[in-house]
Design a protein around this motif. Sequence first.
Motif, mmCIF file in Angstrom:
data_model
loop_
_atom_site.group_PDB
_atom_site.id
_atom_site.type_symbol
_atom_site.label_atom_id
_atom_site.label_comp_id
_atom_site.label_asym_id
_atom_site.label_seq_id
_atom_site.Cartn_x
_atom_site.Cartn_y
_atom_site.Cartn_z
ATOM 1 N N ILE A 111 0.950 -1.117 0.019
ATOM 2 C CA ILE A 111 0.080 -0.071 0.099
ATOM 3 C C ILE A 111 0.847 1.379 -0.020
ATOM 4 C CG2 ILE A 111 -1.716 1.313 1.131
ATOM 5 C CD1 ILE A 111 -2.674 -1.352 2.329
ATOM 6 N N ILE B 155 -7.687 2.514 5.801
ATOM 7 C CA ILE B 155 -6.619 2.549 4.898
ATOM 8 C C ILE B 155 -6.288 1.090 4.418
ATOM 9 C CG2 ILE B 155 -4.216 3.223 4.558
ATOM 10 C CD1 ILE B 155 -5.957 5.710 4.940
ATOM 11 N N PRO C 80 -9.285 -1.488 2.747
ATOM 12 C CA PRO C 80 -9.609 -1.001 1.475
ATOM 13 C C PRO C 80 -8.402 -0.999 0.399
ATOM 14 C CG PRO C 80 -9.865 0.873 2.794
ATOM 15 C CD PRO C 80 -9.489 -0.314 3.494
ATOM 16 N N GLY C 81 -7.075 -0.709 0.810
ATOM 17 C CA GLY C 81 -5.825 -0.499 0.220
ATOM 18 C C GLY C 81 -5.400 -1.917 -0.474
ATOM 19 N N GLU D 180 -17.422 -0.821 -6.842
ATOM 20 C CA GLU D 180 -17.010 0.192 -7.168
ATOM 21 C C GLU D 180 -15.858 0.821 -6.385
ATOM 22 O OE1 GLU D 180 -18.888 4.269 -9.058
ATOM 23 O OE2 GLU D 180 -20.116 3.233 -7.708
ATOM 24 N N SER D 181 -15.697 0.376 -5.202
ATOM 25 C CA SER D 181 -14.568 1.073 -4.226
ATOM 26 C C SER D 181 -13.522 0.293 -4.518
ATOM 27 C CB SER D 181 -15.267 1.216 -2.689
ATOM 28 O OG SER D 181 -15.528 0.008 -2.171
ATOM 29 N N PHE E 239 -12.729 -0.841 -7.574
ATOM 30 C CA PHE E 239 -12.403 -0.729 -8.966
ATOM 31 C C PHE E 239 -11.279 0.067 -9.303
ATOM 32 C CE2 PHE E 239 -13.718 0.506 -13.418
ATOM 33 C CZ PHE E 239 -13.586 -0.816 -13.943
ATOM 34 N N TRP E 240 -10.784 0.845 -8.316
ATOM 35 C CA TRP E 240 -9.659 1.784 -8.311
ATOM 36 C C TRP E 240 -8.386 1.252 -8.621
ATOM 37 C CZ3 TRP E 240 -5.637 1.172 -5.163
ATOM 38 C CH2 TRP E 240 -6.057 0.622 -3.957
ATOM 39 N N ARG F 47 -7.953 -0.064 -12.280
ATOM 40 C CA ARG F 47 -7.874 1.055 -13.129
ATOM 41 C C ARG F 47 -6.736 1.903 -13.154
ATOM 42 N NH1 ARG F 47 -12.033 3.747 -16.075
ATOM 43 N NH2 ARG F 47 -12.495 2.153 -17.362
#
Lengths: 256, 265
Positions: free
Chosen positions: A148, A170, A173-174, A247-248, A250-251, A254
């Motif tokens: 991360i 952090i 999600p990371g 969606e959260s 997907f970053w 991407r």
Amino acid sequence: MMNIINRPFFLPFIAFSLILAVWEILARYSGWSIHVFPGPMQVFISLWELIANGTLLRHTVASLFRVTVGFYLAILLGIPLGILLGRLKLVRVFLNPVIQFLRPISPLAWIPLSMLWFGIGDKPAVFLIFLASFFPLVVSTTVAVQSINPVYFHVAANFNFTRYEVVTKIVIPGMLPSVITALRITITIAWLVVVAAEMIAVKSGLGYLILDSRNALTMDYVMDGMIVIGVIGLLLDHAMMRLSRIESVFWGTRSR
Amino acid sequence: MGHIVIKNLRKEYIDRRHKRRSKDEPNECIGDCVLVLDNINLEFCEGEMVTILGPSGCGKSTLLRIIAGFDKPTAGSVVINGETLTGPSSDHIFVFQHNALLPWMTVQENVALGLRGMEDKEMMKEQIQEHIELVELEGFENHYPYQLSGGMQRRAELARALAVNPDTLFMDEPFTGLDFLAHMKMREEVVNMHEYFEKTILVVTHDIDDALIMGDRIVVLSGRPAHVKLSEKLDFPRPRSFVKNTELSKLRDEVYLMLGVNYAV
């Protein structure tokens, strides 16, 4: 023409049809007896028999149950341990060598001990699936947490995050994009191992179906078992892949 | 609030490739020490916008990180509002060189980071919206950072920083990676914010024009090890222009020379 090719199921459909055709040709002209190398038609007829009399459903449910329990246990213990290993250097120095020592021991090597400890039934199979999924999950979670971007931890310090918030806002999600990839790979491993485990320690499940059919010299049932294993593996992988479209998460696919 | 005094600041790094420490004196560094900051003494007034210039690699980012509490000085101290600095805090928000919006949170959630503690949720929502509008990102509240352009990401980060209502803002090369227009717009935005909120803002940059246009005070550091070459108050009216203000233009030539460029435009 291009329209048909671009449809998502068209090319895979062609590939499967080709396999069926080659299979049919081999079965017909190889010279082997129908009992040794059944063709697609026989296999599908017997598949229908197994579906109709409920045998297949029973065995599939048994296998899926074991994978689910073992896999969830591995997630429940492996991911938190991975977070600890990734965040705390002391824990990493302490435990990492042990994990790296246990990791390369194939879960199949644990079969004798697990039968001795847990007897016959679901327990040894679940234990083997747990072992097979636990170590890959721990290692990938550790790596995911360590990679991360440190700037996010600076942000956390800057905005006075508590330790709990650092983990929930952090770390989790990371690490999620990489961990979902790891789940995808691990569920496949778990599915591989359940079949192997069922050939030894239990009297139900798709692995048992295959072994039992071999003993009865019904190769068409063996192939039925293989087909169902393949289909379910495909579905499991697909289900895990869908997670990365949240969606959260997907970053991760991407922006990097 | 936001008064900063830097006393005899010194920073050494140990080159990790040749790490050697004497056994008798574990605190004495005998390996390859790199002296980055050498005896820095500075004082910034409350509400001042200070631009810090220096050649690349001179340690200006290190200086900013120390003032923000992310890095410890080897010697000397940083005193903010009469208190010696101990670590990072939400009174001093750091705007990072590279995009530091949390990518798994929407613009709204990112701006909300500094307002987490608020009891009144209605008021919190209002404040979030207010700051998003301040940086002209209305309509993008529920977008994720990867869906925004580089300039929009920086503006969102600025909104997040301002929402905490900090005493001090630290900006490390806030315009890197932006195209020319986004750069100009962001610069205007920072200057406007500063006139409106009157917060202490420290901006590290390598762009001499930015430094002279924006700053109430300009600090020029030397090459490594960095010491202060110039710390001067800029008393020029805004908006500033090098063409209209010959004195500013003259100062620019001097700064160029100071940084080793002879043929300034």
